[in-house]
Design a protein around this motif. Structure first.
Motif, PDB file in Angstrom:
ATOM      1  N   ARG A  57      -3.175  18.495  -1.359  1.00  0.00           N
ATOM      2  CA  ARG A  57      -3.585  18.054  -0.020  1.00  0.00           C
ATOM      3  C   ARG A  57      -5.073  18.285   0.224  1.00  0.00           C
ATOM      4  O   ARG A  57      -5.712  17.464   0.899  1.00  0.00           O
ATOM      5  CB  ARG A  57      -2.763  18.804   1.035  1.00  0.00           C
ATOM      6  N   LYS A  58      -5.619  19.366  -0.314  1.00  0.00           N
ATOM      7  CA  LYS A  58      -6.999  19.721  -0.022  1.00  0.00           C
ATOM      8  C   LYS A  58      -7.992  19.224  -1.073  1.00  0.00           C
ATOM      9  O   LYS A  58      -9.174  19.035  -0.761  1.00  0.00           O
ATOM     10  CB  LYS A  58      -7.135  21.239   0.101  1.00  0.00           C
ATOM     11  N   VAL A  59      -7.516  19.013  -2.314  1.00  0.00           N
ATOM     12  CA  VAL A  59      -8.451  18.704  -3.389  1.00  0.00           C
ATOM     13  C   VAL A  59      -8.127  17.368  -4.054  1.00  0.00           C
ATOM     14  O   VAL A  59      -8.932  16.429  -4.028  1.00  0.00           O
ATOM     15  CB  VAL A  59      -8.460  19.834  -4.443  1.00  0.00           C
ATOM     16  N   ARG A  60      -6.940  17.241  -4.645  1.00  0.00           N
ATOM     17  CA  ARG A  60      -6.653  16.089  -5.498  1.00  0.00           C
ATOM     18  C   ARG A  60      -6.600  14.781  -4.713  1.00  0.00           C
ATOM     19  O   ARG A  60      -7.204  13.792  -5.118  1.00  0.00           O
ATOM     20  CB  ARG A  60      -5.350  16.315  -6.259  1.00  0.00           C
ATOM     21  N   PHE A  61      -5.862  14.772  -3.608  1.00  0.00           N
ATOM     22  CA  PHE A  61      -5.735  13.520  -2.860  1.00  0.00           C
ATOM     23  C   PHE A  61      -7.054  13.094  -2.210  1.00  0.00           C
ATOM     24  O   PHE A  61      -7.421  11.910  -2.310  1.00  0.00           O
ATOM     25  CB  PHE A  61      -4.635  13.638  -1.812  1.00  0.00           C
ATOM     26  N   ALA A  85       3.845   9.322  -8.147  1.00  0.00           N
ATOM     27  CA  ALA A  85       4.915   9.711  -9.069  1.00  0.00           C
ATOM     28  C   ALA A  85       4.437   9.639 -10.516  1.00  0.00           C
ATOM     29  O   ALA A  85       4.738  10.529 -11.329  1.00  0.00           O
ATOM     30  CB  ALA A  85       6.136   8.816  -8.865  1.00  0.00           C
ATOM     31  N   LEU A  86       3.670   8.601 -10.849  1.00  0.00           N
ATOM     32  CA  LEU A  86       3.162   8.482 -12.216  1.00  0.00           C
ATOM     33  C   LEU A  86       2.173   9.597 -12.537  1.00  0.00           C
ATOM     34  O   LEU A  86       2.135  10.108 -13.667  1.00  0.00           O
ATOM     35  CB  LEU A  86       2.493   7.120 -12.410  1.00  0.00           C
ATOM     36  N   ALA A  87       1.354   9.972 -11.538  1.00  0.00           N
ATOM     37  CA  ALA A  87       0.371  11.027 -11.778  1.00  0.00           C
ATOM     38  C   ALA A  87       1.002  12.411 -11.831  1.00  0.00           C
ATOM     39  O   ALA A  87       0.460  13.320 -12.462  1.00  0.00           O
ATOM     40  CB  ALA A  87      -0.706  10.988 -10.685  1.00  0.00           C
ATOM     41  N   ALA A  88       2.160  12.572 -11.199  1.00  0.00           N
ATOM     42  CA  ALA A  88       2.786  13.900 -11.136  1.00  0.00           C
ATOM     43  C   ALA A  88       3.490  14.266 -12.428  1.00  0.00           C
ATOM     44  O   ALA A  88       3.635  15.451 -12.738  1.00  0.00           O
ATOM     45  CB  ALA A  88       3.770  13.953  -9.973  1.00  0.00           C
ATOM     46  N   SER A  89       3.947  13.276 -13.184  1.00  0.00           N
ATOM     47  CA  SER A  89       4.732  13.566 -14.381  1.00  0.00           C
ATOM     48  C   SER A  89       4.342  12.608 -15.500  1.00  0.00           C
ATOM     49  O   SER A  89       4.423  11.392 -15.332  1.00  0.00           O
ATOM     50  CB  SER A  89       6.233  13.436 -14.086  1.00  0.00           C
ATOM     51  N   THR A 109      -4.327   4.530  -7.721  1.00  0.00           N
ATOM     52  CA  THR A 109      -3.833   5.817  -7.233  1.00  0.00           C
ATOM     53  C   THR A 109      -3.586   6.781  -8.385  1.00  0.00           C
ATOM     54  O   THR A 109      -3.996   7.955  -8.338  1.00  0.00           O
ATOM     55  CB  THR A 109      -2.537   5.627  -6.434  1.00  0.00           C
ATOM     56  N   ALA A 110      -2.909   6.317  -9.425  1.00  0.00           N
ATOM     57  CA  ALA A 110      -2.644   7.177 -10.575  1.00  0.00           C
ATOM     58  C   ALA A 110      -3.939   7.614 -11.253  1.00  0.00           C
ATOM     59  O   ALA A 110      -4.085   8.778 -11.655  1.00  0.00           O
ATOM     60  CB  ALA A 110      -1.738   6.449 -11.573  1.00  0.00           C
ATOM     61  N   THR A 111      -4.892   6.703 -11.364  1.00  0.00           N
ATOM     62  CA  THR A 111      -6.173   7.052 -11.989  1.00  0.00           C
ATOM     63  C   THR A 111      -6.926   8.078 -11.154  1.00  0.00           C
ATOM     64  O   THR A 111      -7.482   9.050 -11.684  1.00  0.00           O
ATOM     65  CB  THR A 111      -7.027   5.789 -12.165  1.00  0.00           C
ATOM     66  N   GLY A 112      -6.957   7.878  -9.834  1.00  0.00           N
ATOM     67  CA  GLY A 112      -7.665   8.820  -8.983  1.00  0.00           C
ATOM     68  C   GLY A 112      -7.057  10.209  -8.996  1.00  0.00           C
ATOM     69  O   GLY A 112      -7.782  11.217  -9.020  1.00  0.00           O
ATOM     70  N   LEU A 113      -5.734  10.287  -9.012  1.00  0.00           N
ATOM     71  CA  LEU A 113      -5.070  11.597  -8.973  1.00  0.00           C
ATOM     72  C   LEU A 113      -5.143  12.326 -10.314  1.00  0.00           C
ATOM     73  O   LEU A 113      -4.963  13.547 -10.361  1.00  0.00           O
ATOM     74  CB  LEU A 113      -3.612  11.426  -8.561  1.00  0.00           C
ATOM     75  N   THR A 114      -5.355  11.614 -11.405  1.00  0.00           N
ATOM     76  CA  THR A 114      -5.432  12.252 -12.722  1.00  0.00           C
ATOM     77  C   THR A 114      -6.859  12.467 -13.194  1.00  0.00           C
ATOM     78  O   THR A 114      -7.068  12.923 -14.320  1.00  0.00           O
ATOM     79  CB  THR A 114      -4.676  11.406 -13.762  1.00  0.00           C
ATOM     80  N   ALA A 168       0.830  -1.202   0.000  1.00  0.00           N
ATOM     81  CA  ALA A 168       0.000   0.000   0.000  1.00  0.00           C
ATOM     82  C   ALA A 168       0.865   1.252   0.000  1.00  0.00           C
ATOM     83  O   ALA A 168       0.615   2.198  -0.774  1.00  0.00           O
ATOM     84  CB  ALA A 168      -0.929  -0.017   1.213  1.00  0.00           C
ATOM     85  N   VAL A 169       1.877   1.279   0.868  1.00  0.00           N
ATOM     86  CA  VAL A 169       2.745   2.461   0.930  1.00  0.00           C
ATOM     87  C   VAL A 169       3.486   2.655  -0.390  1.00  0.00           C
ATOM     88  O   VAL A 169       3.487   3.748  -0.974  1.00  0.00           O
ATOM     89  CB  VAL A 169       3.731   2.338   2.104  1.00  0.00           C
ATOM     90  N   ALA A 170       4.126   1.590  -0.873  1.00  0.00           N
ATOM     91  CA  ALA A 170       4.892   1.702  -2.118  1.00  0.00           C
ATOM     92  C   ALA A 170       3.977   1.977  -3.310  1.00  0.00           C
ATOM     93  O   ALA A 170       4.308   2.779  -4.196  1.00  0.00           O
ATOM     94  CB  ALA A 170       5.704   0.429  -2.351  1.00  0.00           C
ATOM     95  N   GLY A 171       2.819   1.323  -3.345  1.00  0.00           N
ATOM     96  CA  GLY A 171       1.910   1.509  -4.472  1.00  0.00           C
ATOM     97  C   GLY A 171       1.373   2.925  -4.554  1.00  0.00           C
ATOM     98  O   GLY A 171       1.289   3.506  -5.649  1.00  0.00           O
ATOM     99  N   VAL A 172       1.009   3.508  -3.411  1.00  0.00           N
ATOM    100  CA  VAL A 172       0.505   4.882  -3.413  1.00  0.00           C
ATOM    101  C   VAL A 172       1.605   5.855  -3.838  1.00  0.00           C
ATOM    102  O   VAL A 172       1.367   6.784  -4.628  1.00  0.00           O
ATOM    103  CB  VAL A 172      -0.059   5.248  -2.029  1.00  0.00           C
ATOM    104  N   LEU A 173       2.822   5.645  -3.342  1.00  0.00           N
ATOM    105  CA  LEU A 173       3.923   6.539  -3.713  1.00  0.00           C
ATOM    106  C   LEU A 173       4.248   6.427  -5.209  1.00  0.00           C
ATOM    107  O   LEU A 173       4.471   7.442  -5.886  1.00  0.00           O
ATOM    108  CB  LEU A 173       5.163   6.216  -2.877  1.00  0.00           C
ATOM    109  N   ILE A 174       4.279   5.205  -5.723  1.00  0.00           N
ATOM    110  CA  ILE A 174       4.548   5.029  -7.159  1.00  0.00           C
ATOM    111  C   ILE A 174       3.417   5.635  -7.982  1.00  0.00           C
ATOM    112  O   ILE A 174       3.656   6.297  -9.006  1.00  0.00           O
ATOM    113  CB  ILE A 174       4.739   3.542  -7.490  1.00  0.00           C
ATOM    114  N   GLY A 175       2.182   5.431  -7.558  1.00  0.00           N
ATOM    115  CA  GLY A 175       1.055   6.030  -8.275  1.00  0.00           C
ATOM    116  C   GLY A 175       1.099   7.545  -8.262  1.00  0.00           C
ATOM    117  O   GLY A 175       0.776   8.195  -9.261  1.00  0.00           O
TER     118      GLY A 175
END
Length: 283
Positions: free
Chosen positions: A193-197, A109-113, A166-171, A100-107
């Motif tokens: 922090r307030k909207v996207r996540f 990163a994918l959503a950020a760039s 995670t990537a789908t939700g953030l994008t 969960a921790v690694a998957g959310v962080l990787i997701g």
């Protein structure tokens, strides 16, 4: 309780008012069908199991023992199976938390760039497509015995749906929320922090709930190639000596463990995201 009506001639007229409604607890929404229907499904499943094995004799007991034989073996071997259940549950939870921790962080990163997504998304798909059962013997050689191959197997099975959700939700942040954040001149961190996540949390929980049963599968497969005496290890031992009833008892415990862990995660989602049921269609 009464209150006067303003603007009326003569003495004030008493109008009844509703008493204050106390806040409803999440537990008050649990209906009898929430518990009764799963129990009914369990009874039907056991009845069909008994009919196939004992009533109609469609399956040989060596392949699928009847439910009464599995229940007897579960009781007689409880001193072995219950500690093994604790070991498998611990490995499942540890591997799931790491995933969960690694998957959310990787997701994230994918959503950020978009560049990072194009670079590593095909690699993640390729890793997910590799049959994990084929990696079992290699993990023993690579990471050794003990908990490492088990946690590695759980991680390999769990991380991809968490990354994808995670990537789908953030994008896919709702356009009105993103526009509101821009109109308030929110910084990138404030917007995240307030909207996207928060908007991505329902999608993230979808990935977590998909990954939870996979974590149990990964723990059992990892125990096939480990010296940890979990339920996977016991299945191999009992099946090797022809005691299929006890092996099936271990499988039943794995199924029960998965149901409980999935239900606990669903409860966490319900308590952590109370607004989701209020803003989506109810069933």
């Amino acid at each position: 309780m009464t209150r006067p009506v303003p603007g009326s001639a003569g003495p004030p007229t008493a109008v009844p008012t509703a008493p204050p409604t106390p806040g409803r607890s999440p537990w008050s929404r649990i209906r009898p069908a929430t518990v009764g229907l799963p129990l009914l499904g369990l009874v039907v499943t056991v009845a069909v199991w008994w009919a196939v094995t004992s009533g109609l004799h469609l399956v040989h007991p060596a392949s699928l023992p009847p439910p009464q034989a599995v229940g007897t073996s579960l009781t007689s071997s409880a001193d072995v199976l219950l500690p093994a259940l604790g070991t498998t549950t611990l490995m499942t939870l540890l591997g799931f938390l790491l995933s969960a921790v690694a998957g959310v962080l990787i997701g994230m990163a994918l959503a950020a760039s978009r560049r990072i997504e194009r670079m590593f998304a095909p690699l993640l798909v390729a890793i997910n497509a590799v049959p994990k059962i084929a990696l079992g013997p290699l993990l023993v050689v690579s990471v050794g015995w003990g908990t490492k191959p088990i946690l590695t197997m759980v991680f390999l099975l769990c991380f991809f749906p968490i990354v994808l959700s995670t990537a789908t939700g953030l994008t896919t942040t709702p356009a009105d929320l993103a526009e509101l954040a821009r109109s308030l001149n929110a910084s990138w961190w404030q917007s995240f922090r307030k909207v996207r996540f928060p908007a991505a949390l329902p999608q993230i929980f979808v990935g977590l709930k998909v990954a939870m049963p996979l974590a149990a599968i990964g723990a059992v497969i990892g125990e096939f190639y480990s010296d940890k005496p979990g339920l996977g290890y016991q299945i191999l031992q009992y099946n090797g000596v022809g005691d299929t009833a006890t092996a099936w008892a271990a499988i039943v415990l794995i199924a029960a463990m998965s149901i409980l862990l999935y239900s606990a995660l669903s409860l966490v989602e319900r308590l952590a995201l109370p607004w989701v049921r209020a803003t989506t269609s109810a069933r």
